[in-house]
Design an enzyme around this catalytic site. Structure first.
Site, PDB file in Angstrom:
ATOM      1  CB  SER A 105       0.453  20.603  -9.773  1.00  0.00           C
ATOM      2  OG  SER A 105       1.722  21.100 -10.274  1.00  0.00           O
ATOM      3  CG  ASN A 124      -1.338   4.667   0.213  1.00  0.00           C
ATOM      4  OD1 ASN A 124      -1.616   4.697   0.303  1.00  0.00           O
ATOM      5  ND2 ASN A 124      -0.033   4.227   1.391  1.00  0.00           N
ATOM      6  NE  ARG A 155       2.037  -5.270   3.125  1.00  0.00           N
ATOM      7  CZ  ARG A 155       2.200  -3.925   2.786  1.00  0.00           C
ATOM      8  NH1 ARG A 155       1.128  -3.189   3.567  1.00  0.00           N
ATOM      9  NH2 ARG A 155       2.873  -3.060   3.341  1.00  0.00           N
ATOM     10  CG  HIS A 179      -3.569   0.079   0.096  1.00  0.00           C
ATOM     11  ND1 HIS A 179      -3.214  -0.577   0.124  1.00  0.00           N
ATOM     12  CD2 HIS A 179      -2.837   1.239   0.173  1.00  0.00           C
ATOM     13  CE1 HIS A 179      -2.420  -0.499   0.557  1.00  0.00           C
ATOM     14  NE2 HIS A 179      -1.287   0.830   0.409  1.00  0.00           N
TER      15      HIS A 179
END
Length: 317
Positions: A105, A124, A155, A179
């Site tokens: 959409s 995600n 990180r 990921h």
């Protein structure tokens, strides 16, 4: 139309990640115009008011307002942060069914505006949804980018820098792959000041080797830990998105670990996955194929296969 002929970024989804990203754009003076779109229009209106009240303190005040999909027509970059959030105990891949429909959409609405810019996807599971954005948009794959493993790599560099007592900016190491749970560290190419990290720990014994593995596990599982403690991750990824945005709008040709489309590199095809890539005003200029050892190759192929098995449920490939 653009008010000043400058750069326009449209942020779709002003939840924790979207609002934090817009805040990072404002504070770093990256874009000239920032448009906020959210299904909850009141939230977008309130955020725009709040940002404008702080504009006097910004290094390069941007025009910022709540808008609609028509504002995408003149956008240089549309950043999608909308979608269902990851709950405690959920993997990123658990979110795919909820978010594919949402993305169809959103992307169709953006393209209906006449949009001809670049997409940057943060939601995600980012590799799956970046692929979906590419498919739904019909744009060339180099103009659709996912945040990929940019935060995982950050990180990784932070924790390695902490362990070796050096600035993370001087740690050169990558996390690649999905990921998510199948991502992997590229130890074979990781170095500090030109010295391989594996060599730095050789004299420290087996415990130091185990500590490196613990560092990677902490990188991989960081999101779960943060979600358990505060409900969501948003500041780190917002800063990562801002970094990618700067590379795009400033035509930097910067190498960042984003979710990029592979059609041959690393022996993989027809998948978006986290790899180092050169990012500039046109999107992904090229994928950097770093040399992997046999174990890293196997783990990367497993990661890609995991993503492809999910994609097969939604797309004819």
């Amino acid at each position: 139309m653009k008010n000043n002929g400058g750069t326009r970024v449209v942020v779709i989804g002003t939840g924790f990640v979207g609002a934090s990203y817009a805040f990072a754009l404002m504070n770093q003076g990256i874009a000239d115009e920032i448009v906020l779109i959210d299904a909850n229009e009141s939230k977008a209106i309130g955020d725009a008011m709040d940002f404008n009240h702080g504009k006097v303190f910004a290094p390069k005040p941007a025009d910022i307002w709540h808008g609609d999909y028509d504002d995408c027509r003149d956008a240089d970059l549309v950043v999608i942060c909308a979608g269902a959030n990851q709950k405690p105990g959920e993997t990123r891949l658990d979110l795919v069914d909820k978010n594919i429909a949402i993305f169809r959409s959103i992307v169709e609405s953006v393209m209906a505006s006449g949009f001809q810019g670049l997409f940057l996807v943060a939601t995600n599971p980012v590799d799956i949804l970046t692929y979906a954005t590419w498919k739904f948009s019909g744009l060339p794959h180099e103009r659709v980018i996912g945040s990929g493993t940019i935060l995982d790599t950050a990180r990784f560099r932070f924790l390695l820098g902490e362990y070796f007592s050096v600035a993370p900016q001087n740690v050169h190491a990558y996390i690649i792959g999905e990921h998510g749970d199948t991502e992997l560290p590229v130890w074979s190419q990781a170095d500090i000041g030109g010295v391989p990290i594996r060599k730095l720990v050789e004299s420290k014994g087996e415990e130091a080797q185990k500590e490196l593995e613990r560092i990677f596990v902490n990188v991989r599982d960081a999101a779960y830990q943060i979600i358990e403690k505060k409900g969501a991750t948003y500041y780190g990824i917002a800063m990562g998105l801002a970094r990618v945005t700067r590379a795009i709008l400033h035509n930097e040709n910067a190498i960042l670990t984003v979710s990029a489309y592979l059609d041959g590199p690393y022996g993989e095809r027809d998948v978006y996955i986290g790899v180092p890539a050169v990012i500039n005003r046109n999107g992904i200029r090229e994928v950097i194929e770093i040399e992997l050892n046999d174990d890293e190759k196997n783990r990367f192929h497993h990661s890609a296969a995991t993503l492809k098995s999910v994609l097969a449920r939604f797309f004819t490939r």
